[in-house]
Design a protein around this motif. Sequence first.
Motif, PDB file in Angstrom:
ATOM      1  N   HIS A  47      47.873  19.839 -11.810  1.00  0.00           N
ATOM      2  CA  HIS A  47      46.562  20.494 -11.870  1.00  0.00           C
ATOM      3  C   HIS A  47      46.168  20.780 -13.323  1.00  0.00           C
ATOM      4  O   HIS A  47      45.021  20.532 -13.729  1.00  0.00           O
ATOM      5  CB  HIS A  47      46.561  21.830 -11.108  1.00  0.00           C
ATOM      6  CG  HIS A  47      46.448  21.691  -9.635  1.00  0.00           C
ATOM      7  ND1 HIS A  47      45.303  21.277  -9.018  1.00  0.00           N
ATOM      8  CD2 HIS A  47      47.344  21.926  -8.648  1.00  0.00           C
ATOM      9  CE1 HIS A  47      45.492  21.253  -7.709  1.00  0.00           C
ATOM     10  NE2 HIS A  47      46.729  21.648  -7.458  1.00  0.00           N
ATOM     11  N   GLU A  48      47.089  21.325 -14.069  1.00  0.00           N
ATOM     12  CA  GLU A  48      46.783  21.719 -15.448  1.00  0.00           C
ATOM     13  C   GLU A  48      46.559  20.518 -16.355  1.00  0.00           C
ATOM     14  O   GLU A  48      45.697  20.553 -17.238  1.00  0.00           O
ATOM     15  CB  GLU A  48      47.878  22.627 -16.003  1.00  0.00           C
ATOM     16  CG  GLU A  48      47.979  23.963 -15.286  1.00  0.00           C
ATOM     17  CD  GLU A  48      46.693  24.778 -15.311  1.00  0.00           C
ATOM     18  OE1 GLU A  48      45.950  24.734 -16.324  1.00  0.00           O
ATOM     19  OE2 GLU A  48      46.418  25.466 -14.309  1.00  0.00           O
ATOM     20  N   ASP A  77      43.132  19.161 -15.433  1.00  0.00           N
ATOM     21  CA  ASP A  77      42.113  20.072 -15.959  1.00  0.00           C
ATOM     22  C   ASP A  77      41.978  19.953 -17.478  1.00  0.00           C
ATOM     23  O   ASP A  77      40.869  19.946 -18.015  1.00  0.00           O
ATOM     24  CB  ASP A  77      42.421  21.521 -15.578  1.00  0.00           C
ATOM     25  CG  ASP A  77      42.185  21.822 -14.102  1.00  0.00           C
ATOM     26  OD1 ASP A  77      41.621  20.961 -13.391  1.00  0.00           O
ATOM     27  OD2 ASP A  77      42.594  22.921 -13.660  1.00  0.00           O
ATOM     28  N   GLU A  78      43.103  19.856 -18.173  1.00  0.00           N
ATOM     29  CA  GLU A  78      43.059  19.712 -19.633  1.00  0.00           C
ATOM     30  C   GLU A  78      42.368  18.407 -20.017  1.00  0.00           C
ATOM     31  O   GLU A  78      41.555  18.375 -20.943  1.00  0.00           O
ATOM     32  CB  GLU A  78      44.467  19.757 -20.232  1.00  0.00           C
ATOM     33  CG  GLU A  78      44.511  19.635 -21.743  1.00  0.00           C
ATOM     34  CD  GLU A  78      43.856  20.788 -22.488  1.00  0.00           C
ATOM     35  OE1 GLU A  78      43.397  20.570 -23.632  1.00  0.00           O
ATOM     36  OE2 GLU A  78      43.796  21.911 -21.962  1.00  0.00           O
ATOM     37  N   GLU A 104      38.601  18.961 -19.462  1.00  0.00           N
ATOM     38  CA  GLU A 104      38.021  19.902 -20.420  1.00  0.00           C
ATOM     39  C   GLU A 104      37.971  19.335 -21.832  1.00  0.00           C
ATOM     40  O   GLU A 104      37.012  19.559 -22.572  1.00  0.00           O
ATOM     41  CB  GLU A 104      38.793  21.223 -20.404  1.00  0.00           C
ATOM     42  CG  GLU A 104      38.590  22.008 -19.119  1.00  0.00           C
ATOM     43  CD  GLU A 104      39.535  23.189 -18.979  1.00  0.00           C
ATOM     44  OE1 GLU A 104      40.117  23.635 -19.996  1.00  0.00           O
ATOM     45  OE2 GLU A 104      39.699  23.678 -17.838  1.00  0.00           O
TER      46      GLU A 104
END
Length: 141
Positions: free
Chosen positions: A93-94, A97-98, A101
């Motif tokens: 997930h991270e 997301d990174e 973004e």
Amino acid sequence: MFRKILVPVDPGETEFAVHAIETAVGLARQSGGEVRLVAVTPVVGGYVTEFLPPDFEDQLEAQTRDKLAALIQASGQPASHASVTTRIGSVYHEVVDEAAEWKADLIVISSHRPSMATYLIGSNAAKIVRHAPCSVMVVRD
């Protein structure tokens, strides 16, 4: 070609990311692109936090950033085209997301625990491949 390349790094096993970092740096050099290393640490919750120092998460983040900084410096990527970041949560997930973004063009990820169940790449790598907002290159360490 690829201007923003993200490389996930397991802070507990940084040696497995070396080949992925080398690959990302090589691709970035061809286009004058940037390389960003990202490490994801798990959420520490519940009763476990009672036994940890109050600044445990800050210490862990600082140690992780130091590891990432050493890796990117050793890669030879110019500092002006290199960055590191840490996130807290679940790995895939991270990382996804990174990538979204930061507006990454490519994720270069190392797979070091292959099995037939995950089609010869690790489970986090497989999830990142399925959900990434950009191209993904999986390299074997």
